[in-house]
Scaffold this active site. Structure first.
Site, PDB file in Angstrom:
ATOM      1  N   TYR A  38       3.049  10.096   0.961  1.00 14.73           N
ATOM      2  CA  TYR A  38       3.983   9.514   1.939  1.00 14.73           C
ATOM      3  C   TYR A  38       5.434   9.896   1.612  1.00 14.73           C
ATOM      4  O   TYR A  38       6.332   9.683   2.428  1.00 14.73           O
ATOM      5  CB  TYR A  38       3.842   7.985   2.020  1.00 14.73           C
ATOM      6  CG  TYR A  38       2.460   7.505   2.413  1.00 14.73           C
ATOM      7  CD1 TYR A  38       1.547   8.359   3.044  1.00 14.73           C
ATOM      8  CD2 TYR A  38       2.053   6.201   2.160  1.00 14.73           C
ATOM      9  CE1 TYR A  38       0.267   7.917   3.371  1.00 14.73           C
ATOM     10  CE2 TYR A  38       0.773   5.753   2.505  1.00 14.73           C
ATOM     11  CZ  TYR A  38      -0.105   6.620   3.106  1.00 14.73           C
ATOM     12  OH  TYR A  38      -1.365   6.193   3.440  1.00 14.73           O
ATOM     13  N   LYS A  94      -2.380   6.274  -4.064  1.00 15.01           N
ATOM     14  CA  LYS A  94      -3.493   7.204  -3.806  1.00 15.01           C
ATOM     15  C   LYS A  94      -3.203   8.597  -4.363  1.00 15.01           C
ATOM     16  O   LYS A  94      -2.062   9.069  -4.291  1.00 15.01           O
ATOM     17  CB  LYS A  94      -3.752   7.310  -2.296  1.00 15.01           C
ATOM     18  CG  LYS A  94      -3.817   5.951  -1.610  1.00 15.01           C
ATOM     19  CD  LYS A  94      -4.098   6.012  -0.129  1.00 15.01           C
ATOM     20  CE  LYS A  94      -3.792   4.673   0.514  1.00 15.01           C
ATOM     21  NZ  LYS A  94      -2.438   4.572   1.089  1.00 15.01           N
ATOM     22  N   HIS A 148      -7.504   9.824  -2.092  1.00 15.27           N
ATOM     23  CA  HIS A 148      -7.027   9.659  -0.712  1.00 15.27           C
ATOM     24  C   HIS A 148      -8.010  10.204   0.340  1.00 15.27           C
ATOM     25  O   HIS A 148      -8.223   9.582   1.383  1.00 15.27           O
ATOM     26  CB  HIS A 148      -5.662  10.352  -0.579  1.00 15.27           C
ATOM     27  CG  HIS A 148      -4.786   9.776   0.470  1.00 15.27           C
ATOM     28  ND1 HIS A 148      -3.423   9.673   0.346  1.00 15.27           N
ATOM     29  CD2 HIS A 148      -5.065   9.274   1.696  1.00 15.27           C
ATOM     30  CE1 HIS A 148      -2.914   9.113   1.432  1.00 15.27           C
ATOM     31  NE2 HIS A 148      -3.897   8.869   2.266  1.00 15.27           N
ATOM     32  N   ASP A 180       0.841  -1.202   0.000  1.00 15.96           N
ATOM     33  CA  ASP A 180       0.000   0.000   0.000  1.00 15.96           C
ATOM     34  C   ASP A 180       0.874   1.250   0.000  1.00 15.96           C
ATOM     35  O   ASP A 180       1.681   1.445   0.923  1.00 15.96           O
ATOM     36  CB  ASP A 180      -0.905   0.020   1.247  1.00 15.96           C
ATOM     37  CG  ASP A 180      -1.835   1.210   1.229  1.00 15.96           C
ATOM     38  OD1 ASP A 180      -2.837   1.151   0.492  1.00 15.96           O
ATOM     39  OD2 ASP A 180      -1.560   2.212   1.912  1.00 15.96           O
TER      40      ASP A 180
HETATM   41  P1  NDP Z   1      -0.389   0.679  11.933  1.00 16.71           P
HETATM   42  O1  NDP Z   1      -1.646   0.557  12.701  1.00 16.71           O
HETATM   43  O2  NDP Z   1      -0.096  -0.274  10.844  1.00 16.71           O
HETATM   44  O3  NDP Z   1       0.783   0.712  12.992  1.00 16.71           O
HETATM   45  C1  NDP Z   1       2.115   0.873  12.605  1.00 16.71           C
HETATM   46  C2  NDP Z   1       2.946   0.952  13.868  1.00 16.71           C
HETATM   47  O4  NDP Z   1       2.914  -0.302  14.561  1.00 16.71           O
HETATM   48  C3  NDP Z   1       4.397   1.256  13.610  1.00 16.71           C
HETATM   49  O5  NDP Z   1       4.859   2.066  14.664  1.00 16.71           O
HETATM   50  C4  NDP Z   1       5.066  -0.112  13.643  1.00 16.71           C
HETATM   51  O6  NDP Z   1       6.412   0.031  14.067  1.00 16.71           O
HETATM   52  C5  NDP Z   1       4.240  -0.825  14.687  1.00 16.71           C
HETATM   53  N1  NDP Z   1       4.118  -2.276  14.454  1.00 16.71           N
HETATM   54  C6  NDP Z   1       4.012  -2.935  13.281  1.00 16.71           C
HETATM   55  N2  NDP Z   1       3.833  -4.246  13.463  1.00 16.71           N
HETATM   56  C7  NDP Z   1       3.828  -4.444  14.805  1.00 16.71           C
HETATM   57  C8  NDP Z   1       3.682  -5.585  15.619  1.00 16.71           C
HETATM   58  N3  NDP Z   1       3.483  -6.797  15.095  1.00 16.71           N
HETATM   59  N4  NDP Z   1       3.758  -5.416  16.967  1.00 16.71           N
HETATM   60  C9  NDP Z   1       3.952  -4.193  17.506  1.00 16.71           C
HETATM   61  N5  NDP Z   1       4.088  -3.067  16.779  1.00 16.71           N
HETATM   62  C10 NDP Z   1       4.021  -3.191  15.436  1.00 16.71           C
HETATM   63  O7  NDP Z   1      -0.348   2.201  11.410  1.00 16.71           O
HETATM   64  P2  NDP Z   1      -0.484   3.038  10.102  1.00 16.71           P
HETATM   65  O8  NDP Z   1      -1.213   4.270  10.506  1.00 16.71           O
HETATM   66  O9  NDP Z   1       0.816   3.140   9.446  1.00 16.71           O
HETATM   67  O10 NDP Z   1      -1.489   2.225   9.151  1.00 16.71           O
HETATM   68  C11 NDP Z   1      -1.069   1.205   8.277  1.00 16.71           C
HETATM   69  C12 NDP Z   1      -1.062   1.679   6.825  1.00 16.71           C
HETATM   70  O11 NDP Z   1      -2.351   2.109   6.410  1.00 16.71           O
HETATM   71  C13 NDP Z   1      -0.199   2.905   6.556  1.00 16.71           C
HETATM   72  O12 NDP Z   1       1.174   2.618   6.617  1.00 16.71           O
HETATM   73  C14 NDP Z   1      -0.720   3.325   5.218  1.00 16.71           C
HETATM   74  O13 NDP Z   1      -0.198   2.495   4.192  1.00 16.71           O
HETATM   75  C15 NDP Z   1      -2.228   3.123   5.411  1.00 16.71           C
HETATM   76  N6  NDP Z   1      -2.908   4.336   5.909  1.00 16.71           N
HETATM   77  C16 NDP Z   1      -3.792   4.959   5.059  1.00 16.71           C
HETATM   78  C17 NDP Z   1      -4.438   6.111   5.441  1.00 16.71           C
HETATM   79  C18 NDP Z   1      -5.394   6.752   4.500  1.00 16.71           C
HETATM   80  O14 NDP Z   1      -5.749   7.917   4.724  1.00 16.71           O
HETATM   81  N7  NDP Z   1      -5.835   6.072   3.480  1.00 16.71           N
HETATM   82  C19 NDP Z   1      -4.222   6.740   6.764  1.00 16.71           C
HETATM   83  C20 NDP Z   1      -3.338   5.953   7.627  1.00 16.71           C
HETATM   84  C21 NDP Z   1      -2.722   4.810   7.187  1.00 16.71           C
HETATM   85  P3  NDP Z   1       7.642  -0.662  13.276  1.00 16.71           P
HETATM   86  O15 NDP Z   1       7.652  -0.100  11.889  1.00 16.71           O
HETATM   87  O16 NDP Z   1       8.816  -0.261  14.089  1.00 16.71           O
HETATM   88  O17 NDP Z   1       7.372  -2.142  13.312  1.00 16.71           O
END
Ligand code: NDP
Length: 320
Positions: free
Chosen positions: A48, A77, A110, A43
């Site tokens: 970004y 997006k 988006h 995604d």
């Molecule tokens: P997430 O809910 O996916 O959380 C990501 C966080 O969790 C990071 O800090 C990551 O750290 C940590 N993490 C990942 N895996 C684990 C695990 N197994 N255990 C503990 N911690 C973990 O957040 P996002 O807001 O990034 O949402 C995911 C994706 O959704 C985005 O990256 C994007 O692609 C999309 N998105 C789309 C939006 C929209 O407007 N359409 C808005 C927000 C997000 P680390 O990297 O250190 O593992």
């Protein structure tokens, strides 16, 4: 891997890798780790700021020959500053150039909010375009055109409430195939899920793990993190899984796609292994009781020029 099926029989793998906040110098590596460990869904988004590095990773992996481009579902997006009809295809072409691709599997609007061209993030009212200055149907018609031109295989939206979806669907017979929204146990969005399922619109769950940090910390400093929630932790322990895996599998079981973000090798692998976790009816009942209409991505900066909380987030759904 479970998949979401589209009308033309294309299938989107239910678990994908999120890339928001995946920094330069780490996102390419994360994408390579993901693809080499079974992910077939990535995604992305222009806003970004990391699509060029992702593109290099794609080219590297695809040129190795083990994984073919057509085996991977790639989403991107359209940012809010390219809603004008003359800006949609150029923005898409920029994304394709950065990602080093000929086509996207899915392209999403988006947010249902438009900025003036070149505005990355609005600082004043004048940075926005009103609903009349950038009618969403004109943007959508260019998404349809992009599909006709073969630049994208599927088109959809993101952050659309059922109200916004209805407004759009009244004006077109080519309805969105996907709506990507925030979805997790604190924001279960059952009504939107039911609405989209009736219309044949798939959902993708973003921020499934609580987005890592407290975007809304100033507003709700005491809100516990999803990963630290006691019920989620108890269920994880019961199944010998991690809390993240429980949250991801919960999304998959609700029939949505889910795109956890990580740049950490262990967690990238852990997240795709969520498919192996079996949640039972008791677990699902307990998780259902956690809903509290809580958003990590509040989008409140978009409430202006004809957009209200009521139409961006269905009225009864938004809680500050
Ligand atoms: P997430 O809910 O996916 O959380 C990501 C966080 O969790 C990071 O800090 C990551 O750290 C940590 N993490 C990942 N895996 C684990 C695990 N197994 N255990 C503990 N911690 C973990 O957040 P996002 O807001 O990034 O949402 C995911 C994706 O959704 C985005 O990256 C994007 O692609 C999309 N998105 C789309 C939006 C929209 O407007 N359409 C808005 C927000 C997000 P680390 O990297 O250190 O593992």
């Amino acid at each position: 891997m479970r998949t979401l099926k589209f009308k033309n029989h294309d299938e989107m793998p239910a678990i994908g890798l999120g890339t928001w906040k995946s920094g330069k110098g780490e996102v390419g590596n994360a994408v390579k780790i993901a693809l080499n460990n079974g992910y077939r869904h990535i995604d992305c988004a222009a806003t970004y700021g990391n699509e060029a590095e992702i593109g290099e990773a794609f080219t590297e992996v695809f040129s190795e020959g083990k994984i073919k481009r057509e085996e991977v579902w790639i989403t991107s997006k359209l940012w809010n500053d390219a809603h004008k009809k003359e800006d949609v295809i150029p923005a898409l072409k920029e994304t394709l150039k950065d990602l080093q691709l000929d086509y996207l599997d899915l392209y999403l609007i988006h947010w249902p909010v438009a900025f003036k061209r070149g505005v990355g993030f609005p600082e004043k009212d004048d940075d926005y375009l009103s609903l009349e200055e950038a009618p969403i149907i004109e943007t959508w018609n260019m998404m349809i055109e992009a599909k006709k031109q073969g630049l994208v295989k599927h088109i959809g939206v993101s952050n659309f409430s059922s109200m916004k979806l209805e407004e759009l669907m009244e004006q077109t017979k080519d309805i969105p195939e996907m709506n990507q929204v925030e979805l997790h146990p604190y924001l279960q969005q059952d009504d939107l899920l039911e609405f989209c399922s009736k219309q044949g619109i798939h959902l993708t769950a973003y921020s499934p793990l609580g987005s890592g940090d407290r975007i809304d910390a100033m507003k709700a400093p005491d809100e516990p993190s999803l990963l630290e929630n006691k019920v989620i932790q108890k269920i994880a322990k019961k199944h010998g899984a991690s809390p993240g895996q429980v949250l991801i599998k919960w999304s998959v079981l609700r029939g949505t796609a889910v795109i956890p973000k990580s740049t950490n090798e262990g967690r990238i692998i852990e997240n795709i292994q969520s498919m192996g976790v079996n949640l039972d009816d008791d677990d699902l009942k307990e998780i259902a009781s956690l809903d509290r209409h809580f958003r990590y991505v509040t989008g409140e900066f978009f409430v202006t020029k004809g957009n209200s909380y009521e139409n961006i987030f269905d009225e009864d759904d938004y809680k500050a």
